[in-house]
Design a protein around this motif. Structure first.
Motif, mmCIF file in Angstrom:
data_model
loop_
_atom_site.group_PDB
_atom_site.id
_atom_site.type_symbol
_atom_site.label_atom_id
_atom_site.label_comp_id
_atom_site.label_asym_id
_atom_site.label_seq_id
_atom_site.Cartn_x
_atom_site.Cartn_y
_atom_site.Cartn_z
ATOM 1 N N ASN A 115 37.430 42.882 44.020
ATOM 2 C CA ASN A 115 36.941 43.876 44.977
ATOM 3 C C ASN A 115 35.499 43.575 45.394
ATOM 4 N N GLU A 116 34.673 43.262 44.427
ATOM 5 C CA GLU A 116 33.271 42.946 44.709
ATOM 6 C C GLU A 116 33.165 41.766 45.673
ATOM 7 N N LEU A 117 33.908 40.715 45.399
ATOM 8 C CA LEU A 117 33.835 39.512 46.238
ATOM 9 C C LEU A 117 34.359 39.765 47.642
ATOM 10 N N LEU A 118 35.465 40.483 47.754
ATOM 11 C CA LEU A 118 36.024 40.741 49.085
ATOM 12 C C LEU A 118 35.182 41.753 49.860
ATOM 13 N N ASN A 119 34.475 42.632 49.185
ATOM 14 C CA ASN A 119 33.545 43.520 49.875
ATOM 15 C C ASN A 119 32.321 42.746 50.367
ATOM 16 N N GLN A 120 31.938 41.743 49.605
ATOM 17 C CA GLN A 120 30.799 40.906 49.985
ATOM 18 C C GLN A 120 31.171 39.959 51.132
ATOM 19 N N PHE A 121 32.416 39.464 51.134
ATOM 20 C CA PHE A 121 32.900 38.521 52.149
ATOM 21 C C PHE A 121 34.208 39.049 52.741
ATOM 22 N N PRO A 122 34.161 40.116 53.546
ATOM 23 C CA PRO A 122 35.397 40.775 54.012
ATOM 24 C C PRO A 122 36.269 39.941 54.950
ATOM 25 N N GLU A 123 35.734 38.888 55.528
ATOM 26 C CA GLU A 123 36.522 38.045 56.434
ATOM 27 C C GLU A 123 37.138 36.849 55.716
ATOM 28 N N ALA A 124 36.891 36.723 54.442
ATOM 29 C CA ALA A 124 37.330 35.547 53.684
ATOM 30 C C ALA A 124 38.687 35.767 53.019
ATOM 31 N N SER A 125 39.259 34.670 52.581
ATOM 32 C CA SER A 125 40.468 34.690 51.750
ATOM 33 C C SER A 125 40.048 34.361 50.321
ATOM 34 N N LEU A 126 40.485 35.180 49.393
ATOM 35 C CA LEU A 126 40.116 35.006 47.983
ATOM 36 C C LEU A 126 41.273 34.402 47.205
ATOM 37 N N LEU A 127 40.982 33.305 46.516
ATOM 38 C CA LEU A 127 41.927 32.738 45.554
ATOM 39 C C LEU A 127 41.441 33.156 44.179
ATOM 40 N N SER A 128 42.262 33.940 43.485
ATOM 41 C CA SER A 128 41.988 34.361 42.120
ATOM 42 C C SER A 128 42.947 33.591 41.222
ATOM 43 N N PHE A 129 42.399 32.758 40.332
ATOM 44 C CA PHE A 129 43.203 31.838 39.533
ATOM 45 C C PHE A 129 43.043 32.099 38.046
ATOM 46 N N THR A 130 44.173 32.244 37.369
ATOM 47 C CA THR A 130 44.243 32.308 35.915
ATOM 48 C C THR A 130 45.428 31.450 35.473
ATOM 49 N N LEU A 131 45.535 31.225 34.173
ATOM 50 C CA LEU A 131 46.696 30.536 33.613
ATOM 51 C C LEU A 131 47.671 31.572 33.064
ATOM 52 N N ASN A 132 48.959 31.298 33.200
ATOM 53 C CA ASN A 132 50.010 32.125 32.595
ATOM 54 C C ASN A 132 50.233 31.627 31.170
ATOM 55 N N ILE A 133 49.629 32.303 30.212
ATOM 56 C CA ILE A 133 49.714 31.889 28.812
ATOM 57 C C ILE A 133 50.281 33.048 27.998
ATOM 58 N N PRO A 134 51.498 32.901 27.489
ATOM 59 C CA PRO A 134 52.093 33.977 26.687
ATOM 60 C C PRO A 134 51.505 34.023 25.284
ATOM 61 N N GLY A 135 51.525 35.196 24.707
ATOM 62 C CA GLY A 135 51.091 35.348 23.323
ATOM 63 C C GLY A 135 49.654 35.811 23.216
ATOM 64 N N PRO A 136 49.198 35.992 21.981
ATOM 65 C CA PRO A 136 47.876 36.577 21.742
ATOM 66 C C PRO A 136 46.711 35.606 21.926
ATOM 67 N N VAL A 137 46.961 34.299 21.938
ATOM 68 C CA VAL A 137 45.892 33.313 22.158
ATOM 69 C C VAL A 137 45.916 32.930 23.624
ATOM 70 N N LYS A 138 44.837 33.240 24.332
ATOM 71 C CA LYS A 138 44.770 33.013 25.783
ATOM 72 C C LYS A 138 43.870 31.852 26.159
ATOM 73 N N ASN A 139 43.113 31.327 25.193
ATOM 74 C CA ASN A 139 42.216 30.227 25.501
ATOM 75 C C ASN A 139 42.025 29.349 24.272
ATOM 76 N N SER A 140 41.834 28.073 24.526
ATOM 77 C CA SER A 140 41.551 27.076 23.497
ATOM 78 C C SER A 140 40.907 25.893 24.207
ATOM 79 N N SER A 141 40.469 24.904 23.456
ATOM 80 C CA SER A 141 39.835 23.746 24.093
ATOM 81 C C SER A 141 40.827 23.016 25.005
#
Length: 180
Positions: free
Chosen positions: A29-55
């Motif tokens: 919301n903050e980014l699109l309010n700052q740049f209302p004419e832009a297209s926002l790509l929001s990227f995360t990984l689909n990682i199942p389970g309780p561990v969401k990050n590792s090296s």
């Protein structure tokens, strides 16, 4: 063997994931309010389970970010923010382009890239003071398929058709096959 290597980060509690999701929406919301004419790509990984990050997951995430930037190098990037949290890696890119054009590129990336199956690439834009997102079906693309059974991935996810351990094994196989 690979589970220790890939899923060896801190286990996240449900409340932490909910807070992270809330913070991600606030950032969008903050980014699109700052740049209302832009297209926002929001990227995360689909990682199942309780561990969401590792090296290993961070390394894959960073490679995908590099791929995304190369794929869209012809577009004017207004903003780029990348975060590495225990609750998962996140990237936000704002490009001066049509959201449908960007979504088509990202669908092509998801369908063809080595780690495209792990990507959650959401395209958001502002339309008359409302933030909207584009789905595959909005552009007449087929829904993503579950990489376990081949059915609609959203249905499998919502119904928890496959165990976390089975999904993690499949992710381990994918990552191992790519040489990580």
């Amino acid at each position: 063997m690979y589970r220790e290597k890939i899923f060896n980060g801190r286990e996240i509690e449900l409340f932490e994931m909910l807070e992270a999701r809330e913070a991600r929406v606030a950032k969008q919301n903050e980014l699109l309010n700052q740049f209302p004419e832009a297209s926002l790509l929001s990227f995360t990984l689909n990682i199942p389970g309780p561990v969401k990050n590792s090296s290993v997951l961070k390394k894959i995430f960073d490679q995908i970010c590099q791929d995304i930037e190369e794929t869209n190098q012809d577009l004017h990037c207004l903003s780029k923010e990348i975060y590495h949290y225990d609750t998962g890696n996140q990237a936000f890119y704002l490009w001066q382009t049509d959201p449908a054009k960007l979504k088509k590129r990202m669908i092509n990336y998801e369908d063809s890239a080595d780690y495209g199956r792990l990507c959650d690439l959401d395209i958001l834009y502002k339309d008359h003071h409302h933030i909207k997102s584009l789905s595959r079906s909005d552009l007449d693309y087929p829904m993503r398929k579950c990489f376990i059974c081949g059915l609609d991935a959203k249905i499998c996810s919502r119904s928890r058709a496959h165990s976390v351990s089975r999904l993690q094994v499949k992710i381990e196989e994918l990552i191992h096959a790519k040489g990580v």
